[in-house]
Design a protein around this motif. Structure first.
Motif, PDB file in Angstrom:
ATOM      1  N   LEU A 167     -14.126  -7.719  32.080  1.00 31.06           N
ATOM      2  CA  LEU A 167     -14.376  -7.404  30.677  1.00 31.06           C
ATOM      3  C   LEU A 167     -14.578  -8.718  29.937  1.00 31.06           C
ATOM      4  O   LEU A 167     -13.637  -9.518  29.832  1.00 31.06           O
ATOM      5  CB  LEU A 167     -13.214  -6.612  30.077  1.00 31.06           C
ATOM      6  CG  LEU A 167     -13.364  -6.213  28.601  1.00 31.06           C
ATOM      7  CD1 LEU A 167     -14.541  -5.243  28.435  1.00 31.06           C
ATOM      8  CD2 LEU A 167     -12.082  -5.591  28.095  1.00 31.06           C
ATOM      9  N   GLY A 168     -15.794  -8.946  29.457  1.00 33.70           N
ATOM     10  CA  GLY A 168     -16.092 -10.222  28.806  1.00 33.70           C
ATOM     11  C   GLY A 168     -15.924 -11.353  29.797  1.00 33.70           C
ATOM     12  O   GLY A 168     -16.502 -11.335  30.880  1.00 33.70           O
ATOM     13  N   ASN A 169     -15.075 -12.332  29.444  1.00 35.62           N
ATOM     14  CA  ASN A 169     -14.820 -13.479  30.322  1.00 35.62           C
ATOM     15  C   ASN A 169     -13.488 -13.375  31.043  1.00 35.62           C
ATOM     16  O   ASN A 169     -12.922 -14.389  31.455  1.00 35.62           O
ATOM     17  CB  ASN A 169     -14.850 -14.776  29.501  1.00 35.62           C
ATOM     18  CG  ASN A 169     -16.220 -15.064  28.941  1.00 35.62           C
ATOM     19  OD1 ASN A 169     -17.225 -14.768  29.571  1.00 35.62           O
ATOM     20  ND2 ASN A 169     -16.271 -15.624  27.749  1.00 35.62           N
ATOM     21  N   ALA A 170     -12.968 -12.165  31.176  1.00 34.34           N
ATOM     22  CA  ALA A 170     -11.647 -11.982  31.782  1.00 34.34           C
ATOM     23  C   ALA A 170     -11.666 -10.854  32.807  1.00 34.34           C
ATOM     24  O   ALA A 170     -12.576 -10.032  32.835  1.00 34.34           O
ATOM     25  CB  ALA A 170     -10.624 -11.673  30.690  1.00 34.34           C
ATOM     26  N   LEU A 171     -10.627 -10.846  33.613  1.00 32.00           N
ATOM     27  CA  LEU A 171     -10.366  -9.729  34.516  1.00 32.00           C
ATOM     28  C   LEU A 171      -9.216  -8.930  33.927  1.00 32.00           C
ATOM     29  O   LEU A 171      -8.261  -9.511  33.395  1.00 32.00           O
ATOM     30  CB  LEU A 171      -9.952 -10.236  35.903  1.00 32.00           C
ATOM     31  CG  LEU A 171     -11.012 -10.977  36.694  1.00 32.00           C
ATOM     32  CD1 LEU A 171     -10.392 -11.635  37.919  1.00 32.00           C
ATOM     33  CD2 LEU A 171     -12.136 -10.042  37.100  1.00 32.00           C
ATOM     34  N   ILE A 172      -9.300  -7.618  34.012  1.00 31.60           N
ATOM     35  CA  ILE A 172      -8.232  -6.745  33.527  1.00 31.60           C
ATOM     36  C   ILE A 172      -7.656  -6.004  34.732  1.00 31.60           C
ATOM     37  O   ILE A 172      -8.395  -5.403  35.512  1.00 31.60           O
ATOM     38  CB  ILE A 172      -8.753  -5.722  32.487  1.00 31.60           C
ATOM     39  CG1 ILE A 172      -9.506  -6.434  31.364  1.00 31.60           C
ATOM     40  CG2 ILE A 172      -7.614  -4.866  31.963  1.00 31.60           C
ATOM     41  CD1 ILE A 172      -8.673  -7.369  30.518  1.00 31.60           C
ATOM     42  N   ARG A 173      -6.334  -6.081  34.858  1.00 36.70           N
ATOM     43  CA  ARG A 173      -5.601  -5.400  35.932  1.00 36.70           C
ATOM     44  C   ARG A 173      -4.855  -4.225  35.311  1.00 36.70           C
ATOM     45  O   ARG A 173      -4.151  -4.385  34.323  1.00 36.70           O
ATOM     46  CB  ARG A 173      -4.610  -6.381  36.565  1.00 36.70           C
ATOM     47  CG  ARG A 173      -3.826  -5.813  37.704  1.00 36.70           C
ATOM     48  CD  ARG A 173      -2.791  -6.800  38.211  1.00 36.70           C
ATOM     49  NE  ARG A 173      -1.591  -6.734  37.390  1.00 36.70           N
ATOM     50  CZ  ARG A 173      -0.947  -7.778  36.892  1.00 36.70           C
ATOM     51  NH1 ARG A 173      -1.387  -8.994  37.089  1.00 36.70           N
ATOM     52  NH2 ARG A 173       0.146  -7.611  36.180  1.00 36.70           N
ATOM     53  N   VAL A 174      -5.006  -3.040  35.913  1.00 36.83           N
ATOM     54  CA  VAL A 174      -4.399  -1.827  35.356  1.00 36.83           C
ATOM     55  C   VAL A 174      -3.616  -1.075  36.431  1.00 36.83           C
ATOM     56  O   VAL A 174      -4.161  -0.733  37.482  1.00 36.83           O
ATOM     57  CB  VAL A 174      -5.480  -0.882  34.768  1.00 36.83           C
ATOM     58  CG1 VAL A 174      -4.844   0.365  34.170  1.00 36.83           C
ATOM     59  CG2 VAL A 174      -6.324  -1.598  33.734  1.00 36.83           C
ATOM     60  N   GLY A 175      -2.341  -0.828  36.137  1.00 38.47           N
ATOM     61  CA  GLY A 175      -1.520   0.055  36.967  1.00 38.47           C
ATOM     62  C   GLY A 175      -1.285  -0.427  38.377  1.00 38.47           C
ATOM     63  O   GLY A 175      -1.166  -1.616  38.651  1.00 38.47           O
ATOM     64  N   GLY A 176      -1.175   0.544  39.276  1.00 36.44           N
ATOM     65  CA  GLY A 176      -0.872   0.282  40.672  1.00 36.44           C
ATOM     66  C   GLY A 176       0.514   0.795  41.015  1.00 36.44           C
ATOM     67  O   GLY A 176       1.091   1.622  40.307  1.00 36.44           O
ATOM     68  N   MET A 177       1.050   0.301  42.118  1.00 37.45           N
ATOM     69  CA  MET A 177       2.405   0.683  42.525  1.00 37.45           C
ATOM     70  C   MET A 177       3.101  -0.519  43.149  1.00 37.45           C
ATOM     71  O   MET A 177       2.462  -1.475  43.578  1.00 37.45           O
ATOM     72  CB  MET A 177       2.390   1.852  43.501  1.00 37.45           C
ATOM     73  CG  MET A 177       1.773   1.555  44.850  1.00 37.45           C
ATOM     74  SD  MET A 177       2.099   2.826  46.072  1.00 37.45           S
ATOM     75  CE  MET A 177       3.361   2.039  47.030  1.00 37.45           C
ATOM     76  N   ARG A 178       4.426  -0.440  43.166  1.00 39.81           N
ATOM     77  CA  ARG A 178       5.226  -1.514  43.739  1.00 39.81           C
ATOM     78  C   ARG A 178       6.373  -0.922  44.532  1.00 39.81           C
ATOM     79  O   ARG A 178       7.062  -0.018  44.068  1.00 39.81           O
ATOM     80  CB  ARG A 178       5.764  -2.408  42.625  1.00 39.81           C
ATOM     81  CG  ARG A 178       6.481  -3.652  43.110  1.00 39.81           C
ATOM     82  CD  ARG A 178       6.739  -4.641  41.980  1.00 39.81           C
ATOM     83  NE  ARG A 178       5.461  -5.121  41.461  1.00 39.81           N
ATOM     84  CZ  ARG A 178       5.177  -5.231  40.156  1.00 39.81           C
ATOM     85  NH1 ARG A 178       6.067  -4.901  39.251  1.00 39.81           N
ATOM     86  NH2 ARG A 178       4.009  -5.667  39.768  1.00 39.81           N
ATOM     87  N   ALA A 179       6.563  -1.453  45.735  1.00 35.76           N
ATOM     88  CA  ALA A 179       7.705  -1.065  46.563  1.00 35.76           C
ATOM     89  C   ALA A 179       8.785  -2.120  46.359  1.00 35.76           C
ATOM     90  O   ALA A 179       8.532  -3.315  46.510  1.00 35.76           O
ATOM     91  CB  ALA A 179       7.308  -0.992  48.032  1.00 35.76           C
ATOM     92  N   ASN A 180       9.993  -1.680  46.009  1.00 35.96           N
ATOM     93  CA  ASN A 180      11.104  -2.607  45.816  1.00 35.96           C
ATOM     94  C   ASN A 180      12.003  -2.694  47.043  1.00 35.96           C
ATOM     95  O   ASN A 180      12.900  -3.531  47.090  1.00 35.96           O
ATOM     96  CB  ASN A 180      11.930  -2.193  44.598  1.00 35.96           C
ATOM     97  CG  ASN A 180      11.132  -2.319  43.320  1.00 35.96           C
ATOM     98  OD1 ASN A 180      10.355  -3.257  43.154  1.00 35.96           O
ATOM     99  ND2 ASN A 180      11.289  -1.371  42.422  1.00 35.96           N
ATOM    100  N   ASN A 181      11.778  -1.824  48.023  1.00 36.85           N
ATOM    101  CA  ASN A 181      12.622  -1.796  49.215  1.00 36.85           C
ATOM    102  C   ASN A 181      12.159  -2.803  50.270  1.00 36.85           C
ATOM    103  O   ASN A 181      10.995  -3.167  50.337  1.00 36.85           O
ATOM    104  CB  ASN A 181      12.636  -0.396  49.830  1.00 36.85           C
ATOM    105  CG  ASN A 181      11.248   0.114  50.147  1.00 36.85           C
ATOM    106  OD1 ASN A 181      10.486   0.431  49.227  1.00 36.85           O
ATOM    107  ND2 ASN A 181      10.908   0.200  51.417  1.00 36.85           N
ATOM    108  N   ALA A 182      13.119  -3.238  51.089  1.00 34.98           N
ATOM    109  CA  ALA A 182      12.818  -4.116  52.219  1.00 34.98           C
ATOM    110  C   ALA A 182      12.337  -3.273  53.402  1.00 34.98           C
ATOM    111  O   ALA A 182      12.463  -2.040  53.393  1.00 34.98           O
ATOM    112  CB  ALA A 182      14.072  -4.902  52.608  1.00 34.98           C
TER     113      ALA A 182
END
Length: 163
Positions: free
Chosen positions: A118-133
């Motif tokens: 977007l314009g001169n930038a990258l936009i990162r939206v959402g996703g998922m994260r695992a907190n477990n080992a």
């Protein structure tokens, strides 16, 4: 003039390299069925005449900005056995005519995030994260995070979270 890499090129290289490239003559790259695979640089697993992503990942975000191809995050562990050790928060850039990706930023590990220019930038939206080992019960969370990346500053700036 060198034609800039395209998002299609990135997807083709990252997804088809496993099919189109010859396996490297590296016995340590072999694995026993069912064994946990360590995250290896793609160049240690495949030989290719095109640039390979530094780590073979799935569920990464990708976008083209100013002729450069960017790839963010992803997962390099056992499929559907998500853990924090297999997730990446790395942002990689492939410049036009480049033979290798350059690490330009690192943030909290994320997989499945959308990445758009977007314009001169990258936009990162959402996703998922695992907190477990590895081997621990799943502790997986959807993300409401939105952030903007400035290639000039090589930094992420948080934006308003998703509702």
């Amino acid at each position: 003039m060198t034609r800039p890499p395209s998002l299609k090129l990135l997807l083709t290289v990252s997804l088809a390299s496993a099919i189109a490239c010859k396996p490297a003559a590296n016995p340590s790259a072999a694995t026993t069925a069912g064994a946990e695979l360590p995250p290896l640089p793609a160049t240690e697993v495949f030989e290719s005449s095109t640039a390979l992503m530094p780590r073979a990942v799935t569920s990464f975000g990708a976008a083209e900005l100013a002729g450069n191809v960017y790839a963010f995050g992803g997962y390099s562990g056992v499929p559907h056995a998500y853990n924090r050790d297999g997730q990446s928060g790395e942002l990689w850039r492939l410049e036009p005519g480049g033979r290798s990706f350059e690490l330009v930023a690192n943030t909290d590990p994320t997989q499945g995030a959308a990445l758009v220019a977007l314009g001169n930038a990258l936009i990162r939206v959402g996703g998922m994260r695992a907190n477990n080992a590895v081997g621990q019960p799943d502790d997986i969370h959807s993300l409401d995070e939105v952030a903007s990346f400035s290639p000039e500053a090589k930094a992420w700036t948080p934006l308003m979270a998703l509702p």
